[in-house]
Design a protein around this motif. Structure first.
Motif, PDB file in Angstrom:
ATOM      1  N   GLN A  84      35.061  39.190  62.722  1.00 36.73           N
ATOM      2  CA  GLN A  84      36.507  38.375  62.473  1.00 36.73           C
ATOM      3  C   GLN A  84      36.910  38.657  61.659  1.00 36.73           C
ATOM      4  O   GLN A  84      38.530  37.830  61.718  1.00 36.73           O
ATOM      5  CB  GLN A  84      35.605  36.953  62.467  1.00 36.73           C
ATOM      6  CG  GLN A  84      34.839  36.844  63.712  1.00 36.73           C
ATOM      7  CD  GLN A  84      34.035  34.996  62.959  1.00 36.73           C
ATOM      8  OE1 GLN A  84      34.698  34.344  63.492  1.00 36.73           O
ATOM      9  NE2 GLN A  84      32.711  35.552  62.587  1.00 36.73           N
ATOM     10  N   GLY A  85      37.783  39.300  60.901  1.00 37.05           N
ATOM     11  CA  GLY A  85      38.310  39.829  59.818  1.00 37.05           C
ATOM     12  C   GLY A  85      38.751  38.600  58.691  1.00 37.05           C
ATOM     13  O   GLY A  85      39.280  38.406  57.630  1.00 37.05           O
ATOM     14  N   LYS A  86      37.251  37.372  58.496  1.00 33.93           N
ATOM     15  CA  LYS A  86      37.404  37.041  57.271  1.00 33.93           C
ATOM     16  C   LYS A  86      37.350  37.102  56.050  1.00 33.93           C
ATOM     17  O   LYS A  86      36.477  36.437  55.088  1.00 33.93           O
ATOM     18  CB  LYS A  86      36.718  35.883  57.801  1.00 33.93           C
ATOM     19  CG  LYS A  86      36.709  35.089  58.901  1.00 33.93           C
ATOM     20  CD  LYS A  86      35.800  33.852  59.646  1.00 33.93           C
ATOM     21  CE  LYS A  86      36.735  33.436  60.604  1.00 33.93           C
ATOM     22  NZ  LYS A  86      35.521  31.772  61.443  1.00 33.93           N
ATOM     23  N   THR A  99      24.345  40.666  56.356  1.00 33.34           N
ATOM     24  CA  THR A  99      24.344  39.698  57.808  1.00 33.34           C
ATOM     25  C   THR A  99      25.970  39.237  57.762  1.00 33.34           C
ATOM     26  O   THR A  99      25.926  38.362  58.522  1.00 33.34           O
ATOM     27  CB  THR A  99      23.317  38.498  56.894  1.00 33.34           C
ATOM     28  OG1 THR A  99      24.082  37.673  55.910  1.00 33.34           O
ATOM     29  CG2 THR A  99      21.990  38.920  56.514  1.00 33.34           C
ATOM     30  N   THR A 100      26.994  40.200  57.038  1.00 34.78           N
ATOM     31  CA  THR A 100      27.997  39.459  57.213  1.00 34.78           C
ATOM     32  C   THR A 100      28.818  40.310  58.077  1.00 34.78           C
ATOM     33  O   THR A 100      29.793  39.906  58.384  1.00 34.78           O
ATOM     34  CB  THR A 100      29.043  40.387  55.918  1.00 34.78           C
ATOM     35  OG1 THR A 100      29.134  41.043  55.364  1.00 34.78           O
ATOM     36  CG2 THR A 100      28.207  39.528  54.681  1.00 34.78           C
ATOM     37  N   GLY A 101      28.147  41.054  58.859  1.00 31.56           N
ATOM     38  CA  GLY A 101      28.496  41.687  59.843  1.00 31.56           C
ATOM     39  C   GLY A 101      30.021  40.692  61.309  1.00 31.56           C
ATOM     40  O   GLY A 101      30.945  41.113  61.282  1.00 31.56           O
ATOM     41  N   ALA A 144      24.917  32.390  50.988  1.00 31.07           N
ATOM     42  CA  ALA A 144      25.545  31.914  52.264  1.00 31.07           C
ATOM     43  C   ALA A 144      27.038  33.007  52.796  1.00 31.07           C
ATOM     44  O   ALA A 144      27.225  32.749  51.925  1.00 31.07           O
ATOM     45  CB  ALA A 144      25.437  30.046  52.705  1.00 31.07           C
ATOM     46  N   LEU A 145      26.628  32.983  53.960  1.00 35.62           N
ATOM     47  CA  LEU A 145      27.892  33.389  54.397  1.00 35.62           C
ATOM     48  C   LEU A 145      28.838  32.033  54.200  1.00 35.62           C
ATOM     49  O   LEU A 145      30.191  32.612  53.830  1.00 35.62           O
ATOM     50  CB  LEU A 145      27.918  33.722  55.853  1.00 35.62           C
ATOM     51  CG  LEU A 145      27.332  34.692  56.200  1.00 35.62           C
ATOM     52  CD1 LEU A 145      26.944  34.767  57.893  1.00 35.62           C
ATOM     53  CD2 LEU A 145      27.360  35.844  55.860  1.00 35.62           C
TER      54      LEU A 145
END
Length: 202
Positions: free
Chosen positions: A107-109, A100-102, A69-70
């Protein structure tokens, strides 16, 4: 200093990359990391899976492995991705998760984390290095710190891949050399992430 959080996120059809992922998890744990071992969702149609008994069996055997999951990416200080090679590239299943990580990327995460990758192919020259390099393209976009195994341990001179652990599935399940290379790669990633974490906290 808090331990490093290491996520091992992988796709495996018949179990080869799963075995490598388990060795990566072992290496990371022995290096002192908190570890999450996660598989990505299967996206292949049931008729394709059913046509290959080993594929269907592996799905059943790993039903208890949590899906990635993210949150696993956000939680991690270091991420090791595992994938079979498909025509010299990562599998569509792993790419589907990565795509799916866009939101996290925006957010720079995903920046500043340590990334590394491992793979398997059916033949000795089946695109292992290009698959690992292709994953590197994503890590560049994320602003990641890429940590390959290089030739930093004697096992790398036997496994022969400085880009990331790789195994020839056509030769059978991962052998002791491949598994030890995977453990070494994980230790190196965790040690690098720990140094970065300590430096940022200082």
């Amino acid at each position: 200093m808090e331990p490093v959080n290491a996520a091992i996120i992988y796709y495996s059809a018949t179990g080869t990359v799963h075995a490598l992922a388990q060795a990566v998890a072992e290496g990371a744990e022995k290096a002192g990391a908190h570890v999450r071992l996660r598989k990505v969702a299967e996206t292949a149609p049931p008729e394709a899976i059913g046509a290959k008994p080993a594929w269907a069996q592996h799905l059943q055997d790993t039903a208890d492995v949590a899906e990635a999951a993210l949150d696993d990416l956000e939680w991690a200080d270091a991420v090791l991705f595992g994938t079979p090679t498909r025509f010299g590239n990562p599998t569509s299943q792993l790419r589907a998760f990565i795509e799916t990580t866009g939101g996290l990327w925006y957010q720079g995460k995903l920046a500043g984390k340590v990334y590394s990758a491992f793979t398997a192919s059916n033949t000795a020259h089946g695109g292992q290095e290009s698959t690992l390099l292709a994953l590197g393209n994503t890590f560049y976009h994320w602003g990641g710190v890429i940590v390959p195994p290089g030739y930093t341990d004697p096992v790398q001179f036997r496994s022969g891949n400085p880009y990331g652990t790789s195994h020839v599935a056509g030769d059978g399940p991962p052998n002791d050399v491949s598994l030890e290379a995977a453990r070494h790669q994980a230790r190196r990633v965790v040690e690098t992430a720990a140094a970065l974490k300590a430096g940022r906290a200082a």
